[in-house]
Scaffold this motif. Sequence first.
Motif, PDB file in Angstrom:
ATOM      1  N   UNK A   1       1.016  -1.262  -0.132  1.00  0.00           N
ATOM      2  CA  UNK A   1      -0.072  -0.103  -0.072  1.00  0.00           C
ATOM      3  C   UNK A   1       0.878   1.336  -0.027  1.00  0.00           C
ATOM      4  N   UNK A   2       0.745   2.224  -0.814  1.00  0.00           N
ATOM      5  CA  UNK A   2       1.681   3.203  -1.158  1.00  0.00           C
ATOM      6  C   UNK A   2       1.384   4.584  -0.257  1.00  0.00           C
ATOM      7  N   UNK A   3       2.103   4.020   1.049  1.00  0.00           N
ATOM      8  CA  UNK A   3       1.908   5.083   2.062  1.00  0.00           C
ATOM      9  C   UNK A   3       3.127   5.899   2.212  1.00  0.00           C
ATOM     10  N   UNK A   4       3.208   7.103   1.909  1.00  0.00           N
ATOM     11  CA  UNK A   4       4.579   7.908   2.006  1.00  0.00           C
ATOM     12  C   UNK A   4       4.865   8.274   3.229  1.00  0.00           C
ATOM     13  N   UNK A   5       4.373   7.829   4.306  1.00  0.00           N
ATOM     14  CA  UNK A   5       4.630   8.191   5.674  1.00  0.00           C
ATOM     15  C   UNK A   5       5.478   6.851   6.005  1.00  0.00           C
ATOM     16  N   UNK A   6       5.409   5.709   5.430  1.00  0.00           N
ATOM     17  CA  UNK A   6       5.875   4.557   5.731  1.00  0.00           C
ATOM     18  C   UNK A   6       7.255   4.098   5.069  1.00  0.00           C
ATOM     19  N   UNK A   7       6.926   4.449   3.412  1.00  0.00           N
ATOM     20  CA  UNK A   7       7.786   3.768   2.510  1.00  0.00           C
ATOM     21  C   UNK A   7       8.734   4.987   2.325  1.00  0.00           C
ATOM     22  N   UNK A   8      10.103   5.012   2.488  1.00  0.00           N
ATOM     23  CA  UNK A   8      10.854   5.974   2.341  1.00  0.00           C
ATOM     24  C   UNK A   8      12.263   5.504   1.882  1.00  0.00           C
ATOM     25  N   UNK A   9      13.325   6.409   1.584  1.00  0.00           N
ATOM     26  CA  UNK A   9      14.535   5.746   1.309  1.00  0.00           C
ATOM     27  C   UNK A   9      15.072   4.914   2.218  1.00  0.00           C
ATOM     28  N   UNK A  10      15.014   4.685   3.546  1.00  0.00           N
ATOM     29  CA  UNK A  10      15.497   4.066   4.601  1.00  0.00           C
ATOM     30  C   UNK A  10      14.481   2.625   4.468  1.00  0.00           C
ATOM     31  N   UNK A  11      13.454   2.804   4.447  1.00  0.00           N
ATOM     32  CA  UNK A  11      12.503   1.522   4.182  1.00  0.00           C
ATOM     33  C   UNK A  11      12.993   0.570   3.154  1.00  0.00           C
ATOM     34  N   UNK A  12      13.049   1.268   1.929  1.00  0.00           N
ATOM     35  CA  UNK A  12      13.490   0.533   0.527  1.00  0.00           C
ATOM     36  C   UNK A  12      14.897   0.163   0.973  1.00  0.00           C
ATOM     37  N   UNK A  13      15.720   0.809   1.235  1.00  0.00           N
ATOM     38  CA  UNK A  13      17.128   0.326   1.615  1.00  0.00           C
ATOM     39  C   UNK A  13      17.137  -0.787   2.665  1.00  0.00           C
ATOM     40  N   UNK A  14      16.463  -0.898   3.599  1.00  0.00           N
ATOM     41  CA  UNK A  14      16.256  -2.101   4.484  1.00  0.00           C
ATOM     42  C   UNK A  14      15.726  -3.221   3.647  1.00  0.00           C
TER      43      UNK A  14
END
Length: 283
Positions: free
Chosen positions: A226-239
């Motif tokens: 689910x495309x939630x910008x408050x959850x999915x950020x650069x750090x989230x994708x890096x992890x």
Amino acid sequence: MIFDTTILCRPAVACLRFALPITLAFVTVHPTIAETPLVIAHRGASADAPENTLPAFELAFEQQADGVEGDFYLTIDGQIVCHHDKDTERTGGKKLVVKDCTLDQLRGLEYGQWKAPEFRGTVIPTFQQVYQSVPEGKRFVIELKVGPEIVAPLKAELDRLHHGQIDLLIIAFQADTVAKCKELLPQIPVHWLTSFRQGDDGVVRPTAAQIAQTLQETSADGVGMHGKRDVIDDAFIAELRRGGCDDFHVWTIDDPADAQYFARLGASGVTTNVPAVVGPAVR
């Protein structure tokens, strides 16, 4: 994301990632490499036509979508039909539980006039009809709404219909359904789907690490979030990438700015109700 080498990906890196998923399964694409995500019409062009119907899928391609996403159930007589809800009340006007009905029973209703009078008489489509509506070179995203029992019938349909002319991706929320797809259809990419929920402890779950673990346990090829910008950020994708997840798509993205945000993060696809609006924003 299948064994077809004629799929519609624009940048060279994306073409390599999606055209050869078996040989390049372990290639890591760094998120700073620019890609253009595929624009996938959510249940077809569902803002303008009745969702999960042939008119919606046909309109999506008229609106220059790269692909369509449809939801599928297994009927009591072993047919695969395209419908989102567990029952038909919202779109069919009468409450029938899809999995407990025959195809003929489901086709006794019409699924178009709830959207607009011009769609009156629209019937529920079968998997075969939706498959055959997808133009060559386009993507067909198959969301399985039930458990593993649908996978063997799906395999039988694909064995009969699929000759590599379109690009397939299977998606499902149920981990056991994902695992069964990878067992019976190992050549077809599968994404596990997840939304997000904040617990009483303030932690939003699943975490990136938990997503990566589920992908490992099910052998999934990626995740749809689910495309939630408050959850999915650069750090989230890096992890996610550190955990071995190099492919993700997001849903449901109707704001062009949101589509551009997830494109920058490296999403392979954005699913939208309005492909005519989102498409120009990311191309």
